[in-house]
Design an enzyme around this catalytic site. Sequence first.
Site, PDB file in Angstrom:
ATOM      1  N   GLY A  12       0.799  -7.427   2.339  1.00 13.40           N
ATOM      2  CA  GLY A  12       0.071  -7.340   1.068  1.00 13.40           C
ATOM      3  C   GLY A  12       0.072  -8.620   0.259  1.00 13.40           C
ATOM      4  O   GLY A  12      -0.143  -8.586  -0.954  1.00 13.40           O
ATOM      5  N   SER A  13       0.274  -9.765   0.922  1.00 17.71           N
ATOM      6  CA  SER A  13       0.268 -11.004   0.122  1.00 17.71           C
ATOM      7  C   SER A  13      -1.124 -11.292  -0.431  1.00 17.71           C
ATOM      8  O   SER A  13      -1.250 -11.814  -1.540  1.00 17.71           O
ATOM      9  CB  SER A  13       0.811 -12.191   0.933  1.00 17.71           C
ATOM     10  OG  SER A  13      -0.065 -12.555   1.966  1.00 17.71           O
ATOM     11  N   ASN A  14      -2.171 -10.931   0.309  1.00 12.73           N
ATOM     12  CA  ASN A  14      -3.526 -11.080  -0.243  1.00 12.73           C
ATOM     13  C   ASN A  14      -3.754 -10.118  -1.397  1.00 12.73           C
ATOM     14  O   ASN A  14      -4.347 -10.482  -2.412  1.00 12.73           O
ATOM     15  CB  ASN A  14      -4.580 -10.846   0.835  1.00 12.73           C
ATOM     16  CG  ASN A  14      -4.874 -12.103   1.628  1.00 12.73           C
ATOM     17  OD1 ASN A  14      -5.539 -13.014   1.142  1.00 12.73           O
ATOM     18  ND2 ASN A  14      -4.354 -12.161   2.856  1.00 12.73           N
ATOM     19  N   LYS A  58      -3.299   9.438   8.867  1.00 12.14           N
ATOM     20  CA  LYS A  58      -4.511   9.402   9.686  1.00 12.14           C
ATOM     21  C   LYS A  58      -5.360  10.658   9.506  1.00 12.14           C
ATOM     22  O   LYS A  58      -6.585  10.599   9.506  1.00 12.14           O
ATOM     23  CB  LYS A  58      -4.109   9.248  11.162  1.00 12.14           C
ATOM     24  CG  LYS A  58      -5.108   8.465  11.959  1.00 12.14           C
ATOM     25  CD  LYS A  58      -4.518   7.982  13.279  1.00 12.14           C
ATOM     26  CE  LYS A  58      -5.157   6.676  13.660  1.00 12.14           C
ATOM     27  NZ  LYS A  58      -4.467   5.956  14.717  1.00 12.14           N
ATOM     28  N   ILE A  88     -12.860   1.692   9.530  1.00 11.35           N
ATOM     29  CA  ILE A  88     -13.324   2.519   8.403  1.00 11.35           C
ATOM     30  C   ILE A  88     -14.276   3.598   8.928  1.00 11.35           C
ATOM     31  O   ILE A  88     -15.261   3.287   9.607  1.00 11.35           O
ATOM     32  CB  ILE A  88     -14.053   1.631   7.356  1.00 11.35           C
ATOM     33  CG1 ILE A  88     -13.115   0.527   6.845  1.00 11.35           C
ATOM     34  CG2 ILE A  88     -14.573   2.482   6.201  1.00 11.35           C
ATOM     35  CD1 ILE A  88     -11.859   1.023   6.159  1.00 11.35           C
ATOM     36  N   ASN A 102     -14.221  -7.049   3.822  1.00  4.92           N
ATOM     37  CA  ASN A 102     -13.008  -7.297   4.600  1.00  4.92           C
ATOM     38  C   ASN A 102     -12.780  -8.790   4.723  1.00  4.92           C
ATOM     39  O   ASN A 102     -13.732  -9.577   4.675  1.00  4.92           O
ATOM     40  CB  ASN A 102     -13.187  -6.697   6.008  1.00  4.92           C
ATOM     41  CG  ASN A 102     -11.972  -6.918   6.898  1.00  4.92           C
ATOM     42  OD1 ASN A 102     -10.828  -6.722   6.475  1.00  4.92           O
ATOM     43  ND2 ASN A 102     -12.208  -7.352   8.136  1.00  4.92           N
ATOM     44  N   HIS A 104     -11.170 -11.472   7.472  1.00  6.67           N
ATOM     45  CA  HIS A 104     -10.680 -11.588   8.842  1.00  6.67           C
ATOM     46  C   HIS A 104     -10.121 -13.001   9.031  1.00  6.67           C
ATOM     47  O   HIS A 104     -10.757 -13.975   8.621  1.00  6.67           O
ATOM     48  CB  HIS A 104     -11.822 -11.318   9.834  1.00  6.67           C
ATOM     49  CG  HIS A 104     -11.331 -11.273  11.243  1.00  6.67           C
ATOM     50  ND1 HIS A 104     -10.671 -10.180  11.751  1.00  6.67           N
ATOM     51  CD2 HIS A 104     -11.352 -12.203  12.223  1.00  6.67           C
ATOM     52  CE1 HIS A 104     -10.316 -10.437  13.007  1.00  6.67           C
ATOM     53  NE2 HIS A 104     -10.715 -11.652  13.308  1.00  6.67           N
TER      54      HIS A 104
HETATM   55  C1  GAR Z   1      -4.427 -11.479   6.623  1.00  9.72           C
HETATM   56  O1  GAR Z   1      -4.301 -12.718   7.259  1.00  9.72           O
HETATM   57  C2  GAR Z   1      -5.775 -10.853   6.948  1.00  9.72           C
HETATM   58  O2  GAR Z   1      -6.783 -11.794   7.139  1.00  9.72           O
HETATM   59  C3  GAR Z   1      -5.457 -10.135   8.229  1.00  9.72           C
HETATM   60  O3  GAR Z   1      -4.189  -9.579   8.042  1.00  9.72           O
HETATM   61  C4  GAR Z   1      -3.440 -10.463   7.207  1.00  9.72           C
HETATM   62  C5  GAR Z   1      -2.758  -9.639   6.139  1.00  9.72           C
HETATM   63  O4  GAR Z   1      -1.849 -10.410   5.410  1.00  9.72           O
HETATM   64  N1  GAR Z   1      -6.455  -9.126   8.511  1.00  9.72           N
HETATM   65  C6  GAR Z   1      -6.828  -8.815   9.744  1.00  9.72           C
HETATM   66  O5  GAR Z   1      -6.339  -9.305  10.737  1.00  9.72           O
HETATM   67  C7  GAR Z   1      -7.951  -7.761   9.823  1.00  9.72           C
HETATM   68  N2  GAR Z   1      -8.488  -7.689  11.143  1.00  9.72           N
HETATM   69  P1  GAR Z   1      -1.276  -9.868   4.045  1.00  9.72           P
HETATM   70  O6  GAR Z   1      -0.838  -8.415   4.266  1.00  9.72           O
HETATM   71  O7  GAR Z   1      -0.106 -10.747   3.731  1.00  9.72           O
HETATM   72  O8  GAR Z   1      -2.363  -9.969   3.015  1.00  9.72           O
END
Ligand code: GAR
Length: 190
Positions: A12-14, A58, A88, A102, A104
């Site tokens: 969840g850092s994003n 789920k 989704i 999203n 990626h």
């Molecule tokens: C991020 O790098 C995001 O781009 C990726 O998961 C990571 C989550 O990091 N998403 C995917 O790979 C989707 N296919 P976070 O939990 O620290 O935000």
Amino acid sequence: MNRIVILASGSGSNAENIINYFKKSPQIKVVCVLTNKRLAAVIDRCNRLKVPAFYFNKTAFLNSDMVLSFLKSQNPSLIVLAGFLWKIPKNLIVAFPNKIVNIHPALLPKYGGKGMYGNHVHETVKANKETETGITIHFVNENYDEGAVIHQASTKVSQSDTAEDIATKVHALEYEHFPKVIEKLLNNNG
Ligand code: GAR
């Protein structure tokens, strides 16, 4: 007020970066975070940031309209997938056209699709000796990583970079670009 709901599966850092970016905004608010992982670190982040977080399993997601009903009740301007790893379902795609985005961690269409997430992507980029990688922010449709691209940004990869080094570079791009792209989308909508 523009209302953002974030879906996240892991660290969840994003999600934290987006929450902090809009913390003082009078127009845009992250109203809650939903996760499909009961012990995801994103829940601890939400506790610390005082943002409501909810877990669903789920069955709720795929075999009921419960997540759909909950999302509708939140009246979201945008649903943001920030490291959310389940596909989704159609009921959500139909209910929120062009409202689910999203991020990626690669330059789609490269390194997308089922199984391509997080470090798997960076390890494959390294194994293929790519000289650049990046991020793709896109609308979500019924297929993994195939919706219309909104924004891409790239970074150089050197042969000495480990998968972790690549992940660090890609995360930096995500933190820089994702909140701004969300802000722009919401401002264009309103
Ligand atoms: C991020 O790098 C995001 O781009 C990726 O998961 C990571 C989550 O990091 N998403 C995917 O790979 C989707 N296919 P976070 O939990 O620290 O935000």
